[in-house]
Design an enzyme around this catalytic site. Structure first.
Site, PDB file in Angstrom:
ATOM      1  N   SER A 177      40.551  44.794  24.981  1.00 19.26           N
ATOM      2  CA  SER A 177      41.438  43.641  24.811  1.00 19.26           C
ATOM      3  C   SER A 177      42.163  43.619  23.471  1.00 19.26           C
ATOM      4  O   SER A 177      43.168  42.927  23.335  1.00 19.26           O
ATOM      5  CB  SER A 177      40.643  42.328  24.955  1.00 19.26           C
ATOM      6  OG  SER A 177      40.161  42.215  26.262  1.00 19.26           O
ATOM      7  N   THR A 212      42.383  38.655  21.916  1.00 17.37           N
ATOM      8  CA  THR A 212      43.737  38.358  22.403  1.00 17.37           C
ATOM      9  C   THR A 212      44.556  37.536  21.410  1.00 17.37           C
ATOM     10  O   THR A 212      45.620  37.979  20.985  1.00 17.37           O
ATOM     11  CB  THR A 212      43.666  37.655  23.779  1.00 17.37           C
ATOM     12  OG1 THR A 212      43.079  38.563  24.713  1.00 17.37           O
ATOM     13  CG2 THR A 212      45.035  37.225  24.270  1.00 17.37           C
ATOM     14  N   HIS A 267      32.519  40.667  33.213  1.00 18.50           N
ATOM     15  CA  HIS A 267      31.556  41.456  32.439  1.00 18.50           C
ATOM     16  C   HIS A 267      30.121  41.119  32.838  1.00 18.50           C
ATOM     17  O   HIS A 267      29.253  41.982  32.839  1.00 18.50           O
ATOM     18  CB  HIS A 267      31.727  41.203  30.939  1.00 18.50           C
ATOM     19  CG  HIS A 267      32.808  42.029  30.305  1.00 18.50           C
ATOM     20  ND1 HIS A 267      32.870  43.397  30.414  1.00 18.50           N
ATOM     21  CD2 HIS A 267      33.868  41.666  29.535  1.00 18.50           C
ATOM     22  CE1 HIS A 267      33.932  43.843  29.738  1.00 18.50           C
ATOM     23  NE2 HIS A 267      34.556  42.813  29.201  1.00 18.50           N
ATOM     24  N   ASP A 314      45.667  41.836  30.294  1.00 16.64           N
ATOM     25  CA  ASP A 314      45.564  42.917  29.314  1.00 16.64           C
ATOM     26  C   ASP A 314      45.020  44.189  29.953  1.00 16.64           C
ATOM     27  O   ASP A 314      45.395  45.293  29.598  1.00 16.64           O
ATOM     28  CB  ASP A 314      44.710  42.488  28.112  1.00 16.64           C
ATOM     29  CG  ASP A 314      43.414  41.806  28.520  1.00 16.64           C
ATOM     30  OD1 ASP A 314      43.174  41.589  29.719  1.00 16.64           O
ATOM     31  OD2 ASP A 314      42.622  41.486  27.606  1.00 16.64           O
TER      32      ASP A 314
END
Length: 505
Positions: A92, A155, A322, A359
Protein backbone atom coordinates in the site's frame (compact mmCIF):
# COMPACT_ATOMS: atom_id res chain seq x y z
CA UNK A 1 -39.72 -11.94 -10.71
CA UNK A 2 -38.43 -14.88 -12.80
CA UNK A 3 -40.85 -14.23 -15.70
CA UNK A 4 -39.22 -11.07 -17.13
CA UNK A 5 -35.78 -12.72 -16.81
CA UNK A 6 -36.97 -15.46 -19.17
CA UNK A 7 -38.33 -12.98 -21.69
CA UNK A 8 -35.82 -11.74 -24.31
CA UNK A 9 -37.72 -8.42 -24.29
CA UNK A 10 -36.49 -7.74 -20.75
CA UNK A 11 -32.81 -8.11 -21.66
CA UNK A 12 -33.12 -6.38 -25.03
CA UNK A 13 -34.93 -3.38 -23.54
CA UNK A 14 -32.40 -3.03 -20.74
CA UNK A 15 -29.46 -3.26 -23.17
CA UNK A 16 -31.01 -0.70 -25.54
CA UNK A 17 -31.54 1.68 -22.62
CA UNK A 18 -27.87 1.23 -21.67
CA UNK A 19 -26.84 1.89 -25.27
CA UNK A 20 -28.87 5.10 -25.36
CA UNK A 21 -27.06 6.30 -22.24
CA UNK A 22 -23.68 5.32 -23.68
CA UNK A 23 -24.32 7.38 -26.81
CA UNK A 24 -24.71 10.53 -24.70
CA UNK A 25 -21.10 10.08 -23.56
CA UNK A 26 -19.82 10.89 -27.05
CA UNK A 27 -20.09 14.53 -26.02
CA UNK A 28 -17.13 14.66 -23.66
CA UNK A 29 -17.03 16.71 -20.47
CA UNK A 30 -14.00 18.94 -21.10
CA UNK A 31 -14.66 21.43 -18.33
CA UNK A 32 -11.91 22.32 -15.93
CA UNK A 33 -12.27 20.33 -12.73
CA UNK A 34 -12.67 22.78 -9.89
CA UNK A 35 -12.78 19.90 -7.42
CA UNK A 36 -11.01 16.52 -7.34
CA UNK A 37 -12.05 13.55 -5.20
CA UNK A 38 -10.14 10.27 -5.06
CA UNK A 39 -11.86 7.36 -3.33
CA UNK A 40 -9.28 4.69 -2.59
CA UNK A 41 -10.59 1.28 -1.54
CA UNK A 42 -7.53 -0.27 0.05
CA UNK A 43 -7.31 -3.84 -1.23
CA UNK A 44 -10.51 -3.46 -3.27
CA UNK A 45 -9.71 -5.77 -6.16
CA UNK A 46 -12.29 -6.57 -8.83
CA UNK A 47 -13.58 -9.72 -7.05
CA UNK A 48 -14.18 -7.52 -3.98
CA UNK A 49 -16.15 -5.01 -6.08
CA UNK A 50 -18.35 -7.76 -7.55
CA UNK A 51 -18.96 -9.40 -4.18
CA UNK A 52 -19.68 -6.01 -2.54
CA UNK A 53 -22.24 -5.32 -5.28
CA UNK A 54 -24.03 -8.59 -4.54
CA UNK A 55 -23.89 -7.89 -0.79
CA UNK A 56 -25.30 -4.39 -1.28
CA UNK A 57 -28.27 -5.80 -3.21
CA UNK A 58 -28.85 -8.60 -0.72
CA UNK A 59 -28.81 -6.12 2.19
CA UNK A 60 -31.84 -4.46 0.56
CA UNK A 61 -33.65 -7.75 -0.01
CA UNK A 62 -32.67 -8.33 -3.64
CA UNK A 63 -30.89 -11.14 -5.40
CA UNK A 64 -27.82 -8.89 -5.66
CA UNK A 65 -26.16 -9.65 -8.98
CA UNK A 66 -28.11 -7.01 -10.94
CA UNK A 67 -27.56 -4.31 -8.30
CA UNK A 68 -25.52 -1.26 -9.24
CA UNK A 69 -22.94 0.09 -6.85
CA UNK A 70 -22.48 3.85 -6.96
CA UNK A 71 -19.09 3.27 -8.57
CA UNK A 72 -20.73 1.01 -11.19
CA UNK A 73 -22.64 4.07 -12.42
CA UNK A 74 -19.46 5.98 -13.33
CA UNK A 75 -19.23 6.30 -17.13
CA UNK A 76 -15.51 5.62 -17.59
CA UNK A 77 -13.53 2.63 -16.41
CA UNK A 78 -9.85 1.76 -16.77
CA UNK A 79 -7.51 -0.87 -15.42
CA UNK A 80 -4.51 0.07 -13.29
CA UNK A 81 -1.27 -1.92 -13.20
CA UNK A 82 -0.31 -1.93 -9.55
CA UNK A 83 3.22 -3.40 -9.38
CA UNK A 84 5.86 -1.50 -7.40
CA UNK A 85 9.30 -0.74 -8.86
CA UNK A 86 10.73 -3.66 -6.88
CA UNK A 87 7.63 -5.84 -6.39
CA UNK A 88 5.41 -7.79 -8.75
CA UNK A 89 2.73 -7.91 -6.06
CA UNK A 90 2.52 -4.47 -4.51
CA UNK A 91 2.08 -3.02 -1.03
CA UNK A 92 0.00 0.00 0.00
CA UNK A 93 2.93 2.40 0.46
CA UNK A 94 4.60 2.07 -2.94
CA UNK A 95 1.20 2.15 -4.64
CA UNK A 96 0.09 5.25 -2.71
CA UNK A 97 3.21 7.02 -3.95
CA UNK A 98 2.16 6.07 -7.51
CA UNK A 99 -1.48 7.27 -7.45
CA UNK A 100 -0.74 10.35 -5.30
CA UNK A 101 2.72 11.49 -6.44
CA UNK A 102 2.64 10.24 -10.02
CA UNK A 103 5.83 8.18 -9.64
CA UNK A 104 6.19 4.43 -9.06
CA UNK A 105 8.20 3.55 -5.97
CA UNK A 106 9.56 0.70 -3.85
CA UNK A 107 7.31 -1.23 -1.50
CA UNK A 108 7.21 0.09 2.05
CA UNK A 109 8.19 3.67 1.11
CA UNK A 110 5.95 6.76 0.87
CA UNK A 111 6.53 10.03 -0.98
CA UNK A 112 10.01 9.09 -2.18
CA UNK A 113 11.22 7.81 -5.55
CA UNK A 114 12.59 4.31 -6.18
CA UNK A 115 16.10 5.65 -5.49
CA UNK A 116 15.16 5.52 -1.80
CA UNK A 117 15.76 2.22 0.01
CA UNK A 118 13.24 0.94 2.54
CA UNK A 119 14.23 1.66 6.16
CA UNK A 120 17.51 3.38 5.14
CA UNK A 121 17.15 6.89 6.51
CA UNK A 122 20.10 8.31 4.57
CA UNK A 123 18.41 7.52 1.22
CA UNK A 124 15.54 9.95 1.91
CA UNK A 125 17.12 13.31 1.15
CA UNK A 126 17.06 14.31 -2.49
CA UNK A 127 14.61 11.53 -3.40
CA UNK A 128 11.41 13.20 -2.21
CA UNK A 129 8.46 13.36 -4.63
CA UNK A 130 5.45 15.65 -4.08
CA UNK A 131 1.79 14.69 -4.17
CA UNK A 132 -1.28 15.99 -5.96
CA UNK A 133 -2.58 17.13 -2.56
CA UNK A 134 0.42 19.47 -2.39
CA UNK A 135 -0.04 20.61 -6.00
CA UNK A 136 -3.68 21.44 -5.18
CA UNK A 137 -2.72 23.33 -2.02
CA UNK A 138 -0.12 25.34 -3.93
CA UNK A 139 -2.79 26.23 -6.50
CA UNK A 140 -4.91 27.76 -3.71
CA UNK A 141 -7.34 24.88 -3.32
CA UNK A 142 -8.50 23.48 0.00
CA UNK A 143 -7.29 19.93 0.65
CA UNK A 144 -8.48 17.07 2.81
CA UNK A 145 -7.73 13.53 3.93
CA UNK A 146 -10.42 11.19 5.30
CA UNK A 147 -9.62 7.59 6.21
CA UNK A 148 -10.93 4.69 8.28
CA UNK A 149 -7.34 3.77 9.18
CA UNK A 150 -4.78 5.87 11.02
CA UNK A 151 -4.22 9.28 9.40
CA UNK A 152 -0.50 8.39 9.27
CA UNK A 153 -1.09 4.97 7.66
CA UNK A 154 0.41 4.08 4.25
CA UNK A 155 -2.32 5.45 1.98
CA UNK A 156 -2.83 8.93 3.47
CA UNK A 157 0.84 9.43 4.36
CA UNK A 158 2.00 9.49 0.73
CA UNK A 159 -0.13 12.64 0.36
CA UNK A 160 2.11 14.64 2.71
CA UNK A 161 5.10 12.62 3.95
CA UNK A 162 8.47 11.59 2.53
CA UNK A 163 9.48 8.50 4.46
CA UNK A 164 11.57 5.45 3.66
CA UNK A 165 9.52 3.32 6.06
CA UNK A 166 5.72 3.25 6.19
CA UNK A 167 5.88 1.91 9.78
CA UNK A 168 7.57 5.01 11.23
CA UNK A 169 4.19 6.22 12.55
CA UNK A 170 5.81 8.24 15.38
CA UNK A 171 9.37 8.50 16.67
CA UNK A 172 8.40 5.70 19.09
CA UNK A 173 8.36 3.26 16.15
CA UNK A 174 11.66 4.44 14.64
CA UNK A 175 15.13 3.04 15.20
CA UNK A 176 17.26 5.46 17.26
CA UNK A 177 19.79 5.79 14.40
CA UNK A 178 17.07 7.03 12.02
CA UNK A 179 15.90 9.68 14.51
CA UNK A 180 19.50 10.77 15.14
CA UNK A 181 20.17 10.97 11.39
CA UNK A 182 17.34 13.50 11.14
CA UNK A 183 14.55 11.39 9.64
CA UNK A 184 11.10 12.55 10.72
CA UNK A 185 8.26 10.28 11.76
CA UNK A 186 5.08 10.35 9.67
CA UNK A 187 2.78 11.89 12.32
CA UNK A 188 5.13 14.85 12.63
CA UNK A 189 5.29 15.26 8.86
CA UNK A 190 1.48 15.43 8.74
CA UNK A 191 1.64 18.72 10.64
CA UNK A 192 4.96 20.10 9.40
CA UNK A 193 5.33 19.37 5.67
CA UNK A 194 2.24 20.97 4.14
CA UNK A 195 1.06 23.81 6.32
CA UNK A 196 -2.64 23.92 7.10
CA UNK A 197 -4.14 20.83 5.50
CA UNK A 198 -7.78 21.90 5.78
CA UNK A 199 -9.42 18.58 6.70
CA UNK A 200 -7.77 15.62 8.46
CA UNK A 201 -10.03 12.81 9.69
CA UNK A 202 -9.35 9.25 10.74
CA UNK A 203 -7.65 7.33 13.54
CA UNK A 204 -4.12 7.34 14.92
CA UNK A 205 -4.55 9.54 17.98
CA UNK A 206 -1.88 7.77 20.05
CA UNK A 207 0.93 8.79 17.68
CA UNK A 208 0.25 12.46 18.37
CA UNK A 209 0.79 12.34 22.16
CA UNK A 210 3.78 11.87 24.49
CA UNK A 211 4.72 8.34 25.59
CA UNK A 212 2.61 7.08 28.47
CA UNK A 213 0.02 9.87 28.18
CA UNK A 214 -3.37 8.19 28.61
CA UNK A 215 -5.97 8.33 25.86
CA UNK A 216 -9.03 10.56 26.19
CA UNK A 217 -11.44 7.76 25.24
CA UNK A 218 -9.73 4.74 26.88
CA UNK A 219 -7.91 6.34 29.86
CA UNK A 220 -7.11 3.08 31.65
CA UNK A 221 -5.88 1.11 28.63
CA UNK A 222 -2.08 1.07 28.33
CA UNK A 223 -2.06 -0.11 24.71
CA UNK A 224 -3.75 3.18 23.74
CA UNK A 225 -1.26 5.43 25.56
CA UNK A 226 0.74 8.00 23.57
CA UNK A 227 3.81 6.73 21.71
CA UNK A 228 5.95 9.85 21.18
CA UNK A 229 9.46 9.79 22.65
CA UNK A 230 10.10 13.46 21.87
CA UNK A 231 7.46 14.48 24.41
CA UNK A 232 5.55 16.54 21.87
CA UNK A 233 1.78 16.90 21.87
CA UNK A 234 1.02 17.40 18.18
CA UNK A 235 -2.70 18.01 18.72
CA UNK A 236 -2.02 20.79 21.21
CA UNK A 237 0.57 22.29 18.85
CA UNK A 238 -1.98 22.21 16.01
CA UNK A 239 -4.67 23.79 18.20
CA UNK A 240 -2.30 26.58 19.28
CA UNK A 241 -1.10 27.22 15.75
CA UNK A 242 -4.67 27.45 14.43
CA UNK A 243 -6.17 29.48 17.28
CA UNK A 244 -6.61 32.60 15.13
CA UNK A 245 -8.27 30.59 12.37
CA UNK A 246 -11.69 28.93 12.34
CA UNK A 247 -10.26 25.56 13.39
CA UNK A 248 -11.65 22.72 15.45
CA UNK A 249 -10.25 19.48 16.91
CA UNK A 250 -12.81 16.69 17.44
CA UNK A 251 -12.41 13.13 18.70
CA UNK A 252 -15.90 11.61 18.61
CA UNK A 253 -19.00 11.47 16.43
CA UNK A 254 -21.05 13.85 18.56
CA UNK A 255 -18.38 16.56 18.30
CA UNK A 256 -17.98 15.95 14.55
CA UNK A 257 -21.69 16.18 13.80
CA UNK A 258 -22.12 19.30 15.92
CA UNK A 259 -19.59 21.14 13.72
CA UNK A 260 -21.20 23.82 11.55
CA UNK A 261 -19.21 23.62 8.28
CA UNK A 262 -19.98 27.30 7.57
CA UNK A 263 -18.10 28.34 10.72
CA UNK A 264 -15.16 25.92 10.47
CA UNK A 265 -12.40 26.17 7.86
CA UNK A 266 -9.99 23.64 9.37
CA UNK A 267 -10.83 20.39 11.14
CA UNK A 268 -8.66 17.75 12.77
CA UNK A 269 -10.69 14.67 13.70
CA UNK A 270 -8.90 11.79 15.42
CA UNK A 271 -11.56 9.30 16.42
CA UNK A 272 -9.48 6.36 17.72
CA UNK A 273 -5.97 5.72 19.11
CA UNK A 274 -5.37 3.33 16.20
CA UNK A 275 -7.55 2.43 13.21
CA UNK A 276 -11.27 3.12 13.29
CA UNK A 277 -13.36 0.02 14.12
CA UNK A 278 -14.82 -2.11 11.33
CA UNK A 279 -18.16 -0.67 10.25
CA UNK A 280 -19.95 -3.82 11.47
CA UNK A 281 -18.46 -3.30 14.94
CA UNK A 282 -18.70 0.48 15.05
CA UNK A 283 -20.36 2.13 18.03
CA UNK A 284 -22.86 4.24 16.11
CA UNK A 285 -23.18 6.63 19.08
CA UNK A 286 -19.48 7.49 19.41
CA UNK A 287 -17.75 6.60 16.11
CA UNK A 288 -18.57 8.34 12.83
CA UNK A 289 -19.05 6.31 9.65
CA UNK A 290 -16.97 6.99 6.55
CA UNK A 291 -20.07 8.54 4.94
CA UNK A 292 -20.55 10.94 7.87
CA UNK A 293 -16.90 12.00 7.78
CA UNK A 294 -16.96 12.53 4.00
CA UNK A 295 -20.09 14.67 4.18
CA UNK A 296 -18.61 17.04 6.77
CA UNK A 297 -15.30 17.13 4.88
CA UNK A 298 -16.88 18.17 1.57
CA UNK A 299 -19.11 20.78 3.21
CA UNK A 300 -16.02 22.42 4.74
CA UNK A 301 -13.81 22.11 1.65
CA UNK A 302 -16.32 23.28 -0.96
CA UNK A 303 -16.50 26.78 0.52
CA UNK A 304 -13.22 27.62 -1.21
CA UNK A 305 -14.03 29.42 -4.50
CA UNK A 306 -10.95 27.78 -6.03
CA UNK A 307 -12.22 24.31 -5.20
CA UNK A 308 -10.62 21.39 -3.38
CA UNK A 309 -8.76 18.08 -3.52
CA UNK A 310 -10.03 15.30 -1.24
CA UNK A 311 -8.50 11.87 -0.63
CA UNK A 312 -10.94 9.38 0.91
CA UNK A 313 -9.69 5.96 1.96
CA UNK A 314 -11.88 2.97 2.74
CA UNK A 315 -8.82 1.53 4.40
CA UNK A 316 -10.14 -1.45 6.28
CA UNK A 317 -11.35 -3.45 3.28
CA UNK A 318 -7.69 -4.47 3.24
CA UNK A 319 -7.60 -5.41 6.93
CA UNK A 320 -10.68 -7.62 6.63
CA UNK A 321 -9.07 -9.54 3.77
CA UNK A 322 -5.70 -9.87 5.54
CA UNK A 323 -7.54 -11.51 8.44
CA UNK A 324 -9.48 -13.79 6.09
CA UNK A 325 -12.69 -12.11 7.27
CA UNK A 326 -14.51 -11.54 3.99
CA UNK A 327 -17.68 -10.34 5.72
CA UNK A 328 -15.82 -7.49 7.41
CA UNK A 329 -14.03 -6.56 4.17
CA UNK A 330 -17.19 -6.55 2.04
CA UNK A 331 -19.18 -4.48 4.53
CA UNK A 332 -16.29 -1.97 4.52
CA UNK A 333 -16.53 -1.83 0.72
CA UNK A 334 -20.32 -1.29 0.84
CA UNK A 335 -19.83 1.56 3.32
CA UNK A 336 -17.27 3.20 1.04
CA UNK A 337 -19.77 2.90 -1.82
CA UNK A 338 -22.31 4.67 0.38
CA UNK A 339 -19.81 7.49 0.92
CA UNK A 340 -19.30 7.70 -2.87
CA UNK A 341 -23.06 8.12 -3.27
CA UNK A 342 -23.22 10.83 -0.61
CA UNK A 343 -20.33 12.73 -2.21
CA UNK A 344 -22.15 12.54 -5.54
CA UNK A 345 -25.23 14.17 -4.04
CA UNK A 346 -23.35 17.19 -2.69
CA UNK A 347 -21.04 17.80 -5.69
CA UNK A 348 -21.65 18.22 -9.41
CA UNK A 349 -20.18 16.24 -12.31
CA UNK A 350 -20.01 19.57 -14.14
CA UNK A 351 -17.04 20.76 -12.07
CA UNK A 352 -15.98 17.79 -9.91
CA UNK A 353 -13.84 14.92 -11.12
CA UNK A 354 -14.33 11.82 -8.99
CA UNK A 355 -12.08 8.77 -9.31
CA UNK A 356 -12.60 5.47 -7.48
CA UNK A 357 -9.85 2.87 -7.48
CA UNK A 358 -7.82 0.46 -5.37
CA UNK A 359 -4.14 0.34 -4.53
CA UNK A 360 -3.93 -3.43 -5.05
CA UNK A 361 -6.05 -6.55 -4.93
CA UNK A 362 -6.19 -9.54 -2.54
CA UNK A 363 -6.14 -13.33 -2.74
CA UNK A 364 -9.92 -13.25 -2.33
CA UNK A 365 -12.44 -14.74 -4.74
CA UNK A 366 -15.84 -16.38 -4.95
CA UNK A 367 -17.11 -19.15 -7.20
CA UNK A 368 -18.47 -22.68 -7.22
CA UNK A 369 -21.47 -22.42 -9.59
CA UNK A 370 -23.67 -20.77 -6.98
CA UNK A 371 -27.27 -20.09 -8.17
CA UNK A 372 -28.76 -16.59 -8.56
CA UNK A 373 -29.42 -14.90 -5.23
CA UNK A 374 -27.25 -17.33 -3.26
CA UNK A 375 -26.14 -15.43 -0.17
CA UNK A 376 -22.66 -14.13 -0.96
CA UNK A 377 -21.45 -15.71 2.30
CA UNK A 378 -23.18 -19.01 1.52
CA UNK A 379 -22.18 -22.49 0.35
CA UNK A 380 -21.66 -23.72 -3.17
CA UNK A 381 -24.61 -25.91 -4.26
CA UNK A 382 -22.63 -29.16 -4.36
CA UNK A 383 -20.18 -31.10 -2.23
CA UNK A 384 -16.57 -31.50 -3.27
CA UNK A 385 -16.26 -34.59 -5.49
CA UNK A 386 -12.87 -35.25 -3.87
CA UNK A 387 -13.41 -34.96 -0.10
CA UNK A 388 -17.24 -35.10 -0.16
CA UNK A 389 -17.56 -32.00 2.01
CA UNK A 390 -19.38 -28.70 1.44
CA UNK A 391 -17.45 -25.50 0.68
CA UNK A 392 -18.22 -21.79 0.80
CA UNK A 393 -18.38 -19.76 -2.40
CA UNK A 394 -15.89 -17.27 -0.91
CA UNK A 395 -12.37 -18.65 -0.61
CA UNK A 396 -8.86 -17.24 -0.21
CA UNK A 397 -5.76 -18.40 -2.08
CA UNK A 398 -3.80 -18.08 1.15
CA UNK A 399 -4.35 -16.85 4.70
CA UNK A 400 -5.42 -17.80 8.20
CA UNK A 401 -8.50 -19.82 7.18
CA UNK A 402 -6.49 -22.95 6.36
CA UNK A 403 -7.41 -25.71 8.80
CA UNK A 404 -6.85 -29.46 8.72
CA UNK A 405 -8.65 -31.81 11.12
CA UNK A 406 -7.33 -35.41 11.28
CA UNK A 407 -5.51 -34.78 8.02
CA UNK A 408 -8.67 -33.64 6.23
CA UNK A 409 -10.25 -30.30 5.29
CA UNK A 410 -12.57 -28.95 7.97
CA UNK A 411 -16.30 -29.46 7.37
CA UNK A 412 -17.60 -25.89 7.09
CA UNK A 413 -21.23 -26.93 7.64
CA UNK A 414 -20.36 -27.44 11.32
CA UNK A 415 -19.24 -23.78 11.56
CA UNK A 416 -21.00 -20.41 11.53
CA UNK A 417 -19.69 -19.62 8.05
CA UNK A 418 -21.94 -16.55 7.80
CA UNK A 419 -20.56 -15.06 11.03
CA UNK A 420 -19.01 -11.60 11.11
CA UNK A 421 -15.53 -12.89 11.94
CA UNK A 422 -15.62 -16.22 10.12
CA UNK A 423 -12.31 -16.83 8.37
CA UNK A 424 -12.95 -18.31 4.95
CA UNK A 425 -10.93 -21.37 3.98
CA UNK A 426 -7.63 -20.83 2.21
CA UNK A 427 -5.38 -23.05 0.11
CA UNK A 428 -2.14 -22.10 1.87
CA UNK A 429 -1.80 -21.41 5.61
CA UNK A 430 -0.50 -17.93 6.46
CA UNK A 431 -1.07 -15.83 9.58
CA UNK A 432 -1.99 -12.92 7.29
CA UNK A 433 -3.49 -13.35 3.83
CA UNK A 434 -1.53 -11.54 1.12
CA UNK A 435 -2.27 -8.96 -1.55
CA UNK A 436 -3.13 -10.08 -5.07
CA UNK A 437 -1.16 -9.03 -8.12
CA UNK A 438 -3.77 -8.51 -10.83
CA UNK A 439 -4.87 -5.16 -12.24
CA UNK A 440 -7.50 -3.17 -10.35
CA UNK A 441 -10.38 -1.09 -11.69
CA UNK A 442 -10.40 2.71 -11.98
CA UNK A 443 -13.87 4.30 -12.17
CA UNK A 444 -14.07 7.96 -13.24
CA UNK A 445 -16.72 10.66 -13.74
CA UNK A 446 -16.73 14.42 -14.23
CA UNK A 447 -14.37 16.67 -16.21
CA UNK A 448 -11.83 14.80 -18.39
CA UNK A 449 -12.85 11.44 -16.89
CA UNK A 450 -12.54 9.94 -20.38
CA UNK A 451 -8.75 10.13 -20.03
CA UNK A 452 -9.06 7.10 -17.74
CA UNK A 453 -9.97 4.70 -20.51
CA UNK A 454 -7.61 1.76 -21.01
CA UNK A 455 -4.93 -0.22 -19.24
CA UNK A 456 -2.68 2.29 -17.48
CA UNK A 457 0.25 2.32 -15.14
CA UNK A 458 -1.03 3.27 -11.68
CA UNK A 459 1.13 6.41 -11.52
CA UNK A 460 -0.83 7.85 -14.50
CA UNK A 461 -3.84 8.58 -12.24
CA UNK A 462 -2.66 11.82 -10.53
CA UNK A 463 -1.32 13.12 -13.85
CA UNK A 464 -4.84 12.89 -15.31
CA UNK A 465 -6.45 14.43 -12.23
CA UNK A 466 -3.96 17.31 -12.18
CA UNK A 467 -4.43 17.89 -15.93
CA UNK A 468 -8.21 18.03 -15.46
CA UNK A 469 -7.88 20.60 -12.66
CA UNK A 470 -5.08 22.65 -14.23
CA UNK A 471 -2.68 22.07 -11.34
CA UNK A 472 0.77 20.51 -11.14
CA UNK A 473 3.33 20.29 -13.93
CA UNK A 474 1.22 20.21 -17.10
CA UNK A 475 -0.82 23.42 -17.37
CA UNK A 476 -0.13 24.62 -20.91
CA UNK A 477 -3.66 23.69 -22.00
CA UNK A 478 -5.35 25.91 -19.41
CA UNK A 479 -6.56 29.06 -21.10
CA UNK A 480 -8.53 31.38 -18.91
CA UNK A 481 -11.37 33.21 -20.61
CA UNK A 482 -13.62 35.23 -18.36
CA UNK A 483 -12.58 33.23 -15.33
CA UNK A 484 -13.59 29.88 -16.85
CA UNK A 485 -10.86 27.68 -18.24
CA UNK A 486 -11.46 25.51 -21.24
CA UNK A 487 -9.14 22.62 -21.78
CA UNK A 488 -7.43 22.33 -25.12
CA UNK A 489 -4.62 19.84 -25.47
CA UNK A 490 -1.16 21.35 -25.67
CA UNK A 491 1.14 18.46 -24.92
CA UNK A 492 4.92 18.12 -25.31
CA UNK A 493 5.87 17.79 -28.97
CA UNK A 494 6.73 14.44 -30.49
CA UNK A 495 10.33 15.65 -31.00
CA UNK A 496 10.64 16.43 -27.29
CA UNK A 497 9.26 12.99 -26.40
CA UNK A 498 11.66 11.28 -28.81
CA UNK A 499 14.57 13.16 -27.25
CA UNK A 500 13.39 12.00 -23.82
CA UNK A 501 13.10 8.41 -25.08
CA UNK A 502 16.70 8.55 -26.35
CA UNK A 503 17.85 9.86 -22.98
CA UNK A 504 16.03 7.06 -21.19
CA UNK A 505 17.32 4.27 -23.46
Amino acid sequence: RSLPLKDPLFWNTWAQHTLKNALTLQKLNQNTAKNLILFLGDGMGIPTVTAARILKGQLSGQSGEETQLEMDKFPFVALSKTYNTNAQVADSAGTATAYLCGVKANEGTVGVSAAAVRSQCNTTQGNEVTSILKWAKEAGKSVGIVTTTRVNHATPSAAYAHCVDRDWFSDGEMPAEAVQAGCKDIARQLFENIPNIDVIMGGGRKYMFPKNQSDVEYPGDKKHFGTRKDGRNLVEEWTNRMKNKKAQYVWNKRELLSVNPNNVDYILGLFEPGDLPYNLERNTETDPSLTEMVEVAIKILRKNPRGFYLLVEGGRIDHGHHEGKAKQALHEAVEMDRAIGRAGLITSIYDTMTVVTADHSHMFNFGGYTPRGNTIFGLAPMLSDVDQKPFTAILYGNGPGFKVINGLRENVSTLDYQGTNYQAQSAVPLRMETHGGEDVAVFAKGPMAHLLHGVHEQNYIPHVMAYAACIGQNRDHCMSSGGASSLSPALPSLAALLTLTRLLC
